[in-house]
Design a protein around this motif. Structure first.
Motif, PDB file in Angstrom:
ATOM      1  N   THR A 111       0.775  -1.269  -0.045  1.00  0.00           N
ATOM      2  CA  THR A 111       0.194  -0.119  -0.059  1.00  0.00           C
ATOM      3  C   THR A 111       0.921   1.272   0.170  1.00  0.00           C
ATOM      4  OG1 THR A 111      -1.787  -1.266   1.218  1.00  0.00           O
ATOM      5  CG2 THR A 111      -1.792   1.249   1.134  1.00  0.00           C
ATOM      6  N   ARG A 112       1.925   1.324   0.503  1.00  0.00           N
ATOM      7  CA  ARG A 112       2.820   2.258   0.490  1.00  0.00           C
ATOM      8  C   ARG A 112       3.149   3.061  -0.759  1.00  0.00           C
ATOM      9  NH1 ARG A 112       6.344   2.798   4.817  1.00  0.00           N
ATOM     10  NH2 ARG A 112       5.906   1.316   6.568  1.00  0.00           N
ATOM     11  N   LYS A 113       2.869   2.274  -2.119  1.00  0.00           N
ATOM     12  CA  LYS A 113       3.163   3.092  -3.229  1.00  0.00           C
ATOM     13  C   LYS A 113       2.075   3.855  -3.619  1.00  0.00           C
ATOM     14  CE  LYS A 113       0.658  -0.552  -5.550  1.00  0.00           C
ATOM     15  NZ  LYS A 113       0.917  -1.852  -6.595  1.00  0.00           N
ATOM     16  N   HIS A 114       0.997   3.950  -3.077  1.00  0.00           N
ATOM     17  CA  HIS A 114      -0.130   4.883  -2.896  1.00  0.00           C
ATOM     18  C   HIS A 114      -0.210   6.180  -2.426  1.00  0.00           C
ATOM     19  CE1 HIS A 114      -2.185   1.913  -5.522  1.00  0.00           C
ATOM     20  NE2 HIS A 114      -2.190   1.043  -4.586  1.00  0.00           N
ATOM     21  N   ILE A 115       1.203   6.424  -1.456  1.00  0.00           N
ATOM     22  CA  ILE A 115       1.083   7.843  -1.197  1.00  0.00           C
ATOM     23  C   ILE A 115       2.660   7.972  -1.401  1.00  0.00           C
ATOM     24  CG2 ILE A 115       1.340   9.324   0.753  1.00  0.00           C
ATOM     25  CD1 ILE A 115      -0.924   7.812   1.887  1.00  0.00           C
ATOM     26  N   ALA A 116       3.068   8.796  -2.464  1.00  0.00           N
ATOM     27  CA  ALA A 116       4.290   8.992  -2.837  1.00  0.00           C
ATOM     28  C   ALA A 116       5.020   9.753  -1.833  1.00  0.00           C
ATOM     29  CB  ALA A 116       4.182  10.103  -4.080  1.00  0.00           C
ATOM     30  N   THR A 117       6.357   9.779  -1.769  1.00  0.00           N
ATOM     31  CA  THR A 117       7.241  10.596  -0.921  1.00  0.00           C
ATOM     32  C   THR A 117       8.427  11.371  -1.793  1.00  0.00           C
ATOM     33  OG1 THR A 117       8.578  10.413   0.939  1.00  0.00           O
ATOM     34  CG2 THR A 117       8.283   8.318  -0.471  1.00  0.00           C
ATOM     35  N   PRO A 118       8.886  12.309  -1.336  1.00  0.00           N
ATOM     36  CA  PRO A 118      10.188  12.925  -1.995  1.00  0.00           C
ATOM     37  C   PRO A 118      11.349  12.032  -1.767  1.00  0.00           C
ATOM     38  CG  PRO A 118       9.039  14.543  -0.616  1.00  0.00           C
ATOM     39  CD  PRO A 118       8.128  13.363  -0.325  1.00  0.00           C
ATOM     40  N   ILE A 119      11.272  11.168  -0.550  1.00  0.00           N
ATOM     41  CA  ILE A 119      12.438  10.356  -0.377  1.00  0.00           C
ATOM     42  C   ILE A 119      12.837   9.427  -1.581  1.00  0.00           C
ATOM     43  CG2 ILE A 119      13.134   8.273   0.970  1.00  0.00           C
ATOM     44  CD1 ILE A 119      13.416  11.124   2.512  1.00  0.00           C
ATOM     45  N   ARG A 120      11.608   8.966  -2.076  1.00  0.00           N
ATOM     46  CA  ARG A 120      11.801   8.172  -3.526  1.00  0.00           C
ATOM     47  C   ARG A 120      11.968   8.993  -4.848  1.00  0.00           C
ATOM     48  NH1 ARG A 120       7.004   3.918  -1.808  1.00  0.00           N
ATOM     49  NH2 ARG A 120       7.839   3.036   0.086  1.00  0.00           N
ATOM     50  N   LYS A 121      12.044  10.260  -4.642  1.00  0.00           N
ATOM     51  CA  LYS A 121      12.108  11.322  -5.775  1.00  0.00           C
ATOM     52  C   LYS A 121      10.953  11.379  -6.517  1.00  0.00           C
ATOM     53  CE  LYS A 121      16.601  11.183  -4.677  1.00  0.00           C
ATOM     54  NZ  LYS A 121      17.116  11.870  -3.692  1.00  0.00           N
ATOM     55  N   LYS A 155       2.446  14.216  -7.189  1.00  0.00           N
ATOM     56  CA  LYS A 155       1.386  14.732  -7.987  1.00  0.00           C
ATOM     57  C   LYS A 155       0.081  14.784  -7.184  1.00  0.00           C
ATOM     58  CE  LYS A 155      -1.478  13.438 -10.795  1.00  0.00           C
ATOM     59  NZ  LYS A 155      -2.809  12.961 -10.914  1.00  0.00           N
ATOM     60  N   ARG A 156      -0.307  13.700  -6.647  1.00  0.00           N
ATOM     61  CA  ARG A 156      -1.512  13.414  -6.159  1.00  0.00           C
ATOM     62  C   ARG A 156      -1.738  14.361  -4.692  1.00  0.00           C
ATOM     63  NH1 ARG A 156      -1.308   8.810  -9.347  1.00  0.00           N
ATOM     64  NH2 ARG A 156      -0.448   7.586  -7.656  1.00  0.00           N
ATOM     65  N   ILE A 157      -0.623  14.048  -3.888  1.00  0.00           N
ATOM     66  CA  ILE A 157      -0.562  14.457  -2.550  1.00  0.00           C
ATOM     67  C   ILE A 157      -0.385  16.069  -2.626  1.00  0.00           C
ATOM     68  CG2 ILE A 157       1.798  14.222  -1.653  1.00  0.00           C
ATOM     69  CD1 ILE A 157      -1.297  13.131   0.375  1.00  0.00           C
ATOM     70  N   ASN A 158       0.202  16.596  -3.684  1.00  0.00           N
ATOM     71  CA  ASN A 158       0.332  17.930  -3.554  1.00  0.00           C
ATOM     72  C   ASN A 158      -0.826  18.632  -4.143  1.00  0.00           C
ATOM     73  OD1 ASN A 158       3.054  18.467  -2.901  1.00  0.00           O
ATOM     74  ND2 ASN A 158       3.849  17.664  -4.916  1.00  0.00           N
ATOM     75  N   MET A 159      -1.785  17.917  -5.028  1.00  0.00           N
ATOM     76  CA  MET A 159      -3.019  18.318  -5.416  1.00  0.00           C
ATOM     77  C   MET A 159      -3.995  18.470  -4.318  1.00  0.00           C
ATOM     78  SD  MET A 159      -5.235  16.771  -8.481  1.00  0.00           S
ATOM     79  CE  MET A 159      -5.694  15.258  -7.575  1.00  0.00           C
ATOM     80  N   TYR A 160      -3.898  17.491  -3.287  1.00  0.00           N
ATOM     81  CA  TYR A 160      -4.686  17.177  -2.190  1.00  0.00           C
ATOM     82  C   TYR A 160      -4.453  18.814  -1.274  1.00  0.00           C
ATOM     83  CZ  TYR A 160      -6.742  15.931   2.157  1.00  0.00           C
ATOM     84  OH  TYR A 160      -7.533  15.941   3.340  1.00  0.00           O
ATOM     85  N   LEU A 161      -3.112  18.885  -1.114  1.00  0.00           N
ATOM     86  CA  LEU A 161      -2.630  20.105  -0.394  1.00  0.00           C
ATOM     87  C   LEU A 161      -3.300  21.208  -0.972  1.00  0.00           C
ATOM     88  CD1 LEU A 161       0.764  18.692   1.075  1.00  0.00           C
ATOM     89  CD2 LEU A 161      -1.489  19.300   2.538  1.00  0.00           C
ATOM     90  N   ARG A 162      -3.023  21.354  -2.331  1.00  0.00           N
ATOM     91  CA  ARG A 162      -3.701  22.703  -2.901  1.00  0.00           C
ATOM     92  C   ARG A 162      -5.250  23.012  -2.774  1.00  0.00           C
ATOM     93  NH1 ARG A 162      -5.712  22.438  -8.775  1.00  0.00           N
ATOM     94  NH2 ARG A 162      -7.531  22.897  -7.799  1.00  0.00           N
ATOM     95  N   TRP A 163      -5.871  21.943  -2.871  1.00  0.00           N
ATOM     96  CA  TRP A 163      -7.568  21.785  -2.453  1.00  0.00           C
ATOM     97  C   TRP A 163      -7.610  22.373  -0.905  1.00  0.00           C
ATOM     98  CZ3 TRP A 163      -9.127  16.344  -4.377  1.00  0.00           C
ATOM     99  CH2 TRP A 163      -8.881  16.256  -5.578  1.00  0.00           C
TER     100      TRP A 163
END
Length: 255
Positions: free
Chosen positions: A152-162, A166-174
């Motif tokens: 399930t970890r692949k579904h929330i991206a992290t900068p650690i993995r470069k 996109k999706r989590i940044n979009m959520y934060l924009r909202w």
């Protein structure tokens, strides 16, 4: 650069308006009025936001019907039997294992906290460049429960993995951006719009490169940071408003 700023400002005005909502995943949290429901539905909608927008919206509608269209109440009060319908939920590679862990984490979290914003403040430094820390710490926290499935970890991206995240940044924009246009919600006050990173999907990436705002070859975290730094030259306080312009140019105008 001034000509480009003027051009993009015009496109922000064109696309940052309620008509944008209808065919976008942000239409999902706009179906709710309660703050917690907006947070939860928006989080799922952003995480599921890959593929055709119509399919994304339909899958979100299906998911929240399983929660009786009251996600916060469902997370706090559901019984074990209420989880059975989720065993059949799937969107692309997001399957029942992922769905059940998301429900499990959010249920655990909302029984202890009033807002999902608190989970994003663990890595908050207060600096303009804090988003790398914010997203890294959030992903670590989200998967900190003992039974978190590795898949399930692949579904929330992290900068650690470069990842471009996109999706989590979009959520934060909202959740963070606030203006009088009626698209983004502006519910969260402890993250500044100036700290946001532009969601860098295929359309935004293509348009950004065409306009000379991205020079990095890979579409990754550093490319998203490069793009945002360029956009800060146009508006240091609210660089991510230009997401509307770049996305609109890419999707609606095939720029």
């Amino acid at each position: 650069m001034q000509n480009l700023k003027n051009f993009l400002d015009d496109k922000v005005d064109q696309y940052n308006r309620p008509g944008f909502i209808t065919f976008d995943p942000i239409s999902i949290p706009h179906r709710f009025a309660k703050k917690e429901d907006i947070e939860i539905s928006g989080f799922f909608a952003a995480i599921l936001a890959w593929g055709q927008r119509k399919t994304i919206i339909n899958k979100c509608v299906e998911l929240f019907q399983m929660m009786d269209n009251s996600p916060h109440d469902f997370l706090l009060n559901h019984q074990e039997d209420d989880l059975k319908p989720f065993l059949n939920f799937k969107h692309r590679t997001f399957n029942e294992v992922d769905t059940l862990y998301f429900v499990h984490f959010l249920s655990w979290f909302y029984k202890k906290h009033s807002s999902l914003e608190e989970a994003f403040l663990i890595g908050q430094t207060g600096k303009v460049g804090a988003m790398e820390s914010i997203l890294t710490k959030f992903q670590e926290f989200f998967f900190s429960l003992p039974d978190s499935p590795p898949r399930t970890r692949k579904h929330i991206a992290t900068p650690i993995r470069k990842a471009a995240c996109k999706r989590i940044n979009m959520y934060l924009r909202w959740m963070v951006r606030e203006d009088d246009k009626g698209v983004d919600f502006g519910l969260w006050k402890n993250i500044s719009p100036s700290q946001l990173i532009c969601p860098c999907d295929l359309h935004v990436d293509r348009v950004g490169r065409k306009l000379g705002l991205i020079t990095r070859k890979q579409t990754d975290w550093l490319a998203a940071v490069e793009l945002t730094q360029k956009l800060r030259e146009f508006d240091a306080d609210d660089p991510v408003k230009y997401d509307f312009a770049l996305f609109g140019l890419g999707v609606e105008e095939k720029f």
